[in-house]
Scaffold this active site. Structure first.
Site, short mmCIF file in Angstrom:
data_model
loop_
_atom_site.label_atom_id
_atom_site.label_comp_id
_atom_site.label_asym_id
_atom_site.label_seq_id
_atom_site.Cartn_x
_atom_site.Cartn_y
_atom_site.Cartn_z
N GLU A 427 0.82 -1.22 0.00
CA GLU A 427 0.00 0.00 0.00
C GLU A 427 0.85 1.26 0.00
O GLU A 427 0.33 2.36 0.20
CB GLU A 427 -1.01 -0.01 1.15
CG GLU A 427 -0.45 -0.26 2.51
CD GLU A 427 -1.52 -0.34 3.60
OE1 GLU A 427 -2.67 0.04 3.38
OE2 GLU A 427 -1.18 -0.79 4.71
N ASP A 451 -4.81 3.16 0.30
CA ASP A 451 -3.63 3.93 0.66
C ASP A 451 -2.68 4.06 -0.53
O ASP A 451 -2.06 5.10 -0.72
CB ASP A 451 -2.91 3.30 1.86
CG ASP A 451 -3.55 3.71 3.16
OD1 ASP A 451 -3.88 4.91 3.31
OD2 ASP A 451 -3.77 2.85 4.03
N CYS A 498 -7.23 -5.96 -1.47
CA CYS A 498 -8.22 -5.84 -0.39
C CYS A 498 -8.69 -4.40 -0.23
O CYS A 498 -9.53 -4.11 0.60
CB CYS A 498 -7.69 -6.39 0.92
SG CYS A 498 -6.28 -5.48 1.55
#
Ligand code: PEP
Ligand code: MG
Length: 541
Positions: A427, A451, A498
């Site tokens: 991320e 992110d 995710c």
């Protein structure tokens, strides 16, 4: 009928009465009243409502956190009925002919001061309680509510802003939807709304006048319709029916594998924030949990959750999933997820600050407690552990050392644990660029596109003003995803997504063609994504 334009964070329709939630400091003005009797009656009514609310909170807490923790609401209900407290308020209304709000607030202050000056610790501690109950009664007199107690009827909550910690404490069964003025579609509050499958809008200017009015959330256009006329109401009731039918159609996919037309099985998992989300995971037939945001265990509490409390939560999820994979992400607080008892300094740039793995490596006692709980739970199911905000191989090596020392300790003491995979969230752009090296150290990668988009595009995901240019489809992000998949596969790591992008149905086919192995999405998005997986042929151009 009034229409307010906002931005939708979950497509869906909600119809119900608005409950205005104000957490701002309540300003209590002293006003003279002519009808003292009517004011006494207003106070009586508000007081009775406070008792009803507190009793309901007691019952809820009793079920969720046990008798010892629930007892405080019982004490509060008794204090609301206290004779001296009531006499003082009534006397002030009668003798000074003032409004009930003022009499309650002033009496609350006086009593709080009196308690604060007592010698006895027990009574000193009651000072905050008195303030709390006075504020509750004033809030009721003002027609507002606090976020935790939503009343009996399901409502559409309207608030200036909602913090993730407030959202998590709400009784979800009473929440039809919510609208906020602030917040962005990638904030954790928005993510919670998706997990809870609750229609929600942001960017709506809310006001106390909305309280009690009938409203419709149109999750497609992003509008809030206040006081809808008959025709409009009927039209939306019909839409709700249609939505229900298409949900029922998707139900037919339950029990069917998430496999492409040409036979590739995709790990189609769900994201959760608490054990309470498990019912939705089962109802939507997720093939596993791809992201358990464990920090919500910390956000729900007033103090660090113990190893035992965490172990019980992880074990419950592992056992409920009965052998299906459960990926537990270690604590990711900081940025918009602030936990008071961590006593963190205020930072100018918290998204790039002291958060997630940085805190865990800096405060190993907290990290070890969590890892011990996760590793113990691995004896009860198919657990994997995942580390957030990784930027270097060195961090992974430090973590692996801690994990190895916990295992050695368990071996020595005969504490059981199972085999568990370890993976990292990708991320940060740094993690993408060294994904070839990270892949040698871990079993899997999970792309945290929320992110990753924020750091790659230099756009604060919390900034509502930039919501329209926060573009998770940006070619830079798509190239990064491809790079991570390729580097992961070279070292036999499975690679998933995710972040919220994983549930973007316009991208599912593309991701599958890029070689993604796993998609972890909110429980409500599992079946829609499954539908596309089953319709995709990876061999076709
Ligand atoms: C992400 O950043 O994409 C992610 C899944 O983590 P979180 O949204 O909890 O930061
Ligand atoms: Mg993240």
């Amino acid at each position: 009928m009034e229409r307010y334009a906002g931005k939708s964070i979950l497509k869906g329709t909600a119809i119900g009465k608005v409950l205005f939630y104000s957490k701002e400091e309540q300003v209590v003005l002293r006003k003279s009243v002519e009808d003292v009797q009517a004011e006494l009656e207003r106070f009586e009514k508000a007081k009775n409502e406070a008792v009803v609310q507190l009793n309901a909170l007691y019952e809820k807490a009793l079920k969720e956190v046990g008798e010892v923790n629930a007892a405080i609401f019982e004490v509060h209900a008794m204090m609301v009925e206290d004779g001296d407290f009531n006499d003082s308020i009534k006397n002030m209304i009668e003798s000074q002919a003032v409004n009930a709000e003022y009499a309650v607030a002033a009496t609350g202050d006086n009593f709080a001061k009196m308690f604060a000056e007592m010698d006895d610790d027990y009574f000193r501690a009651r000072s905050a309680d008195i303030k709390d109950i006075a504020e509750r009664i004033v809030r009721i007199l003002h027609g507002g509510h606090s976020s935790g107690d939503l009343g009996d009827e399901p409502v559409i909550l309207a608030a200036k802003d909602l913090a993730p910690s407030e959202t998590v404490q709400m009784d979800k069964s009473k929440l039809l939807g919510f609208v906020t003025e602030l917040g962005s579609s990638n904030s954790h509050t928005a993510i919670l709304a998706r997990t809870m499958n609750i229609p929600a809008l942001i960017g709506i200017s809310v006001s106390e006048d909305m309280n009690g009015k009938m409203a419709i959330i149109d999750g497609v256009s992003g509008e809030l319709i206040l006081d809808p006329d008959e025709d409009v109401l009927k039209q939306y009731q019909q839409r709700q029916e249609d939505e229900k039918k298409s949900r029922e159609l998707l139900q037919q996919l339950k029990g069917k594998p998430a496999v492409t037309l040409d036979g590739k099985e995709i790990k189609l998992f769900a994201n959760i924030g608490s054990v309470g989300d498990m019912a939705k995971v089962l109802a939507n037939d997720a093939g596993g949990i791809g992201l358990f945001r464990s920090e919500f265990l910390y956000l729900e509490k007033d103090d660090y959750p113990t190893e035992e409390e965490q172990f019980q939560a992880y074990k419950t999820v592992a056992e409920t999933m009965a052998g299906k994979k459960v990926v537990i992400r270690t604590l990711d607080i900081g940025a918009d997820k602030q936990v008071d008892y961590f006593n963190m300094d205020k930072e100018d740039n918290p998204a790039m600050g002291y958060r997630a793995i940085r805190i865990c490596l800096d405060r190993p006692e907290i990290f070890r407690t969590q890892l011990r709980a996760i590793i113990r739970a691995s004896a009860y199911g198919n657990i994997a552990v995942m580390y957030p905000m990784i930027i270097s191989v060195d961090e992974v090596l430090q973590i692996k050392k801690i994990v190895a020392s916990i295992k050695a300790d368990f071996d020595e003491k005969g504490i059981p644990y199972g085999d568990f995979e370890q993976g990292v969230m990708i991320e940060t752009p740094a993690a993408v660029m060294i994904s070839d090296l990270l892949a040698k150290e871990v079993d899997f990668f999970s792309l945290g596109t929320n992110d990753l988009t924020q750091y790659t595009l230099a756009i604060d995901r919390q900034n509502a003003k930039l919501d329209n240019i926060y573009d998770a489809h940006h070619p830079a992000i798509l190239r990064m995803i491809q790079m991570v998949i390729d580097n992961g596969h070279k070292e036999n790591c499975w690679v998933g997504i995710c972040g919220e992008l994983g549930a973007d149905l316009t991208m599912t086919e593309k991701f599958l063609k890029m070689g993604i192995d796993e998609l972890s999405v909110s429980p409500a998005a599992v079946l829609p994504v499954k539908k596309i997986i089953r319709e995709t042929d990876l061999k076709s151009e």
